[in-house]
Design a protein around this motif. Structure first.
Motif, PDB file in Angstrom:
ATOM      1  N   ARG A 174       7.810 -46.454 -36.802  1.00  0.00           N
ATOM      2  CA  ARG A 174       9.142 -46.013 -36.385  1.00  0.00           C
ATOM      3  C   ARG A 174      10.282 -46.842 -36.975  1.00  0.00           C
ATOM      4  NH1 ARG A 174      11.903 -48.587 -32.318  1.00  0.00           N
ATOM      5  NH2 ARG A 174      10.880 -50.387 -31.379  1.00  0.00           N
ATOM      6  N   LYS A 176      13.239 -47.879 -39.272  1.00  0.00           N
ATOM      7  CA  LYS A 176      14.175 -46.964 -39.928  1.00  0.00           C
ATOM      8  C   LYS A 176      13.889 -46.798 -41.415  1.00  0.00           C
ATOM      9  CE  LYS A 176      18.192 -47.111 -36.890  1.00  0.00           C
ATOM     10  NZ  LYS A 176      19.656 -47.363 -36.802  1.00  0.00           N
ATOM     11  N   ILE A 179      10.999 -44.371 -41.722  1.00  0.00           N
ATOM     12  CA  ILE A 179      11.443 -43.005 -41.432  1.00  0.00           C
ATOM     13  C   ILE A 179      12.201 -42.452 -42.626  1.00  0.00           C
ATOM     14  CG2 ILE A 179      13.031 -41.622 -40.020  1.00  0.00           C
ATOM     15  CD1 ILE A 179      12.332 -43.466 -37.663  1.00  0.00           C
ATOM     16  N   HIS A 202      15.028 -41.673 -35.258  1.00  0.00           N
ATOM     17  CA  HIS A 202      14.644 -43.007 -34.801  1.00  0.00           C
ATOM     18  C   HIS A 202      14.943 -43.225 -33.313  1.00  0.00           C
ATOM     19  CE1 HIS A 202      15.607 -47.347 -34.059  1.00  0.00           C
ATOM     20  NE2 HIS A 202      14.427 -47.477 -34.621  1.00  0.00           N
ATOM     21  N   SER A 205      12.372 -42.618 -30.609  1.00  0.00           N
ATOM     22  CA  SER A 205      11.170 -43.450 -30.735  1.00  0.00           C
ATOM     23  C   SER A 205      11.317 -44.772 -30.005  1.00  0.00           C
ATOM     24  CB  SER A 205      10.855 -43.696 -32.216  1.00  0.00           C
ATOM     25  OG  SER A 205      11.784 -44.598 -32.794  1.00  0.00           O
TER      26      SER A 205
END
Length: 297
Positions: A174, A176, A179, A202, A205
């Motif tokens: 998770r 950033k 992602i 994000h 999460s």
């Protein structure tokens, strides 16, 4: 409606409401008036993933609903077993309480598969469906993976579900930057991978319970395959497909292409240079395709 909340991740704010379902809080939004549409996000998505679609579709003369499925977005994340049937029941109950008119169900990825399931199991509430890169299942079936990948995925899901390793792995997934990198793999139009989009994915999460939801979904049954559902559907379908989707490649759209070629109630619209989330990657094109198709119904 139990209240309006603002979603800090969205520049163009959508009024969001909280609905209590089986003692769980479900976040949803509604905009416009007219024929109802329900927008259903995919894995890791939420209402915000439709931010570039809702206002345009509503302005086109439709009442547009979107909700965060249980376990996603700002909805509750209880430690339960997640599966497609659970979300199908949620969507049916949402329709029963908030809409009560024949509806067009619009879904991306697993949201597309849920749309197909509703059209099959609850034809009385459905006027049609719009599938955007529809998933073939909630998870890959073991027989769909070659032996090395089958072993890797099997090991990964065991580790994700482990009380010892699961939280650590989820915390890595998770981040950033991870992602952002994942989005850049599935979005061919890299300009669509904005910081706003990264934040939209994000933020949920970080909620309590998000890791257990992630683990439950990765180990859940795949559910029905579209090929099992399509022969049972009588309602009209629009199938939109980003041709360069690495998760559900254009080869996975052959069943829809073949049906469309035979005529009848299905239309197939591929979009070149586009990935898994065509509605967000090419919203102008997708919104136009949806509105044109709706005008024909």
């Amino acid at each position: 409606m139990n209240g309006i909340t603002a979603n800090p991740t969205l520049k163009n704010q959508l009024d969001q409401y909280t609905w209590s379902w089986k003692s769980h809080q479900i976040q949803y939004t509604v905009m416009g008036a007219g024929q109802p549409l329900v927008l259903i996000h995919g894995f890791g998505g939420c209402i915000g993933h439709w931010r570039n679609n809702i206002p345009t579709l509503a302005a086109g003369g439709y009442q547009v609903f979107a909700l965060d499925l249980l376990g996603f977005g700002a909805s509750s994340k209880p430690p339960i077993n997640y599966n497609l049937k659970l979300w199908q029941e949620l969507l049916y109950d949402f329709w029963s309480e908030h809409i009560q008119k024949p509806t067009i169900f619009v879904g991306n990825s697993i949201g597309g598969l849920l749309s197909l399931m509703i059209l099959v199991d609850h034809p009385e509430i459905s006027r049609g469906g719009i599938l955007i890169n529809c998933a073939g299942g909630l998870n890959h079936r073991p027989q769909e993976l070659n032996p090395p990948l089958r072993f890797i995925m099997g090991t990964f899901t065991k580790l994700v579900s482990s009380p010892a390793f699961g939280p650590f792995i989820f915390n890595q997934v998770r981040q950033k930057h991870r992602i952002r990198n994942t989005l850049k793999q599935v979005y061919i139009n890299k300009e669509a991978v904005t910081e706003e989009l990264v934040e939209i994915i994000h933020r949920p999460s970080c909620d309590a319970g998000a890791q257990k939801v992630f683990a439950s979904i990765l180990t859940a049954p795949a559910g029905p395959h579209p090929s099992e559902l399509l022969p049972k559907i009588k309602a009209p379908l629009l199938v939109i497909w980003g041709e360069n989707d690495p998760w559900t490649p254009i080869s996975g759209a052959k069943i829809y292409q073949d049906l469309a070629d035979k005529g009848g109630s299905i239309q197939f619209k591929p979009i070149p240079n586009t990935g898994h989330c065509a509605h967000d990657e090419r919203p102008t094109i997708v919104n136009s395709l949806i509105l044109d198709w709706l005008a024909q119904q």
